[in-house]
Design an enzyme around this catalytic site. Sequence first.
Site, PDB file in Angstrom:
ATOM      1  N   HIS A   1       0.837  -1.204   0.000  1.00 17.79           N
ATOM      2  CA  HIS A   1       0.000   0.000   0.000  1.00 17.79           C
ATOM      3  C   HIS A   1       0.874   1.256   0.000  1.00 17.79           C
ATOM      4  O   HIS A   1       0.562   2.250  -0.659  1.00 17.79           O
ATOM      5  CB  HIS A   1      -0.901   0.045   1.242  1.00 17.79           C
ATOM      6  CG  HIS A   1      -1.904  -1.067   1.314  1.00 17.79           C
ATOM      7  ND1 HIS A   1      -1.774  -2.120   2.189  1.00 17.79           N
ATOM      8  CD2 HIS A   1      -3.052  -1.283   0.631  1.00 17.79           C
ATOM      9  CE1 HIS A   1      -2.808  -2.931   2.053  1.00 17.79           C
ATOM     10  NE2 HIS A   1      -3.595  -2.453   1.109  1.00 17.79           N
TER      11      HIS A   1
ATOM     12  N   LYS B   1      -1.464  -6.132  -8.446  1.00 19.12           N
ATOM     13  CA  LYS B   1      -1.666  -7.483  -7.904  1.00 19.12           C
ATOM     14  C   LYS B   1      -3.117  -7.920  -8.129  1.00 19.12           C
ATOM     15  O   LYS B   1      -3.386  -9.045  -8.486  1.00 19.12           O
ATOM     16  CB  LYS B   1      -1.320  -7.531  -6.423  1.00 19.12           C
ATOM     17  CG  LYS B   1      -1.546  -8.894  -5.843  1.00 19.12           C
ATOM     18  CD  LYS B   1      -1.045  -8.962  -4.432  1.00 19.12           C
ATOM     19  CE  LYS B   1      -1.790 -10.015  -3.664  1.00 19.12           C
ATOM     20  NZ  LYS B   1      -3.195  -9.672  -3.431  1.00 19.12           N
TER      21      LYS B   1
ATOM     22  N   ARG C   1      -3.407 -10.742   3.346  1.00 19.82           N
ATOM     23  CA  ARG C   1      -3.741 -12.130   3.711  1.00 19.82           C
ATOM     24  C   ARG C   1      -2.505 -12.968   4.018  1.00 19.82           C
ATOM     25  O   ARG C   1      -2.642 -14.059   4.571  1.00 19.82           O
ATOM     26  CB  ARG C   1      -4.569 -12.776   2.604  1.00 19.82           C
ATOM     27  CG  ARG C   1      -5.935 -12.093   2.507  1.00 19.82           C
ATOM     28  CD  ARG C   1      -6.967 -12.892   1.734  1.00 19.82           C
ATOM     29  NE  ARG C   1      -8.291 -12.378   2.030  1.00 19.82           N
ATOM     30  CZ  ARG C   1      -9.053 -11.682   1.184  1.00 19.82           C
ATOM     31  NH1 ARG C   1      -8.622 -11.440  -0.035  1.00 19.82           N
ATOM     32  NH2 ARG C   1     -10.246 -11.254   1.555  1.00 19.82           N
TER      33      ARG C   1
END
Length: 283
Positions: A36, A148, A190
Amino acid sequence: MQTINRLDPLRHATAALRRDGPLALVPTMGALHEGHLALVRAARARAAHVVVSIFVNPMQFGAGEDLAAYPRQLAADSAMLESEGVGVLWAPAVETMYPEGFASHVAVSGVSEGLCGAARPGHFDGVATVVLKLFNQVEPDLAVFGEKDWQQLAVIRRMARDLDLTRPHAGAIIGIATEREADGLARSSRNRYLDADERRIAARLPRALATAAARLRAGDAAAPVLAALREELRAAGFSAVDYAEFRTAGTLVPLARLGAEPARLLVAARIGATRLIDNLAVG
Ligand code: PAF
């Protein structure tokens, strides 16, 4: 950095920031990591000011998905964004985003279907709806997303073209190359669900993807390359391969082999309960 969670103050703040030059939006669901922050840095390099949104969007989670368990760490995220020079953190509550009586959604057909859309019905309608709302709330000159989530990027670009968006227009939706760990694993919120053994298995995904991409670049037919990729992932310890596909990069149409058009190799595979996705440019 101003942290704002109501629409009126947001509009006030963004109007003021826009006077200094282009305004960039980086939409996120929080649980921020280096991936991010790379998006935020890319936004800062292209705009006078950056707004980051953090909103865990219930509309893009299906029944049985991890909405309740999705990591929420607003204080830590906020500290990271502050040190990256972000102007505004837009963190609306669910009731602000979807007030009583909310009844609309955006559906983008074609690019939303198949790949992650097959395993997650309604997911991309939820993404398109919230992203259109974020665009209308912030009215950015440009918006930055990670490559991604390649299918997500294709859906958002399609929506921007189809609906003639101006803030941002389709050409100002910027995709940023995937940030990777030292062993090549794509950074993802994740990854934190993986234990040490699973983490070792996960590292085989980018390697297997790179091998398959090299064969496709060399002109091999897609079917045997994709079959070998699925087999390699299963042998590495992945419990399931949801898909391994070779598609045109923009329209996501399946390809039999590399042609003149840019192409993408895309994979989703599971280790236990954790589903990882990754993709590579091929042509
Ligand atoms: O990629 C994400 O984090 C989300 O799908 C997005 C684009 C912020 C929409 O909720």
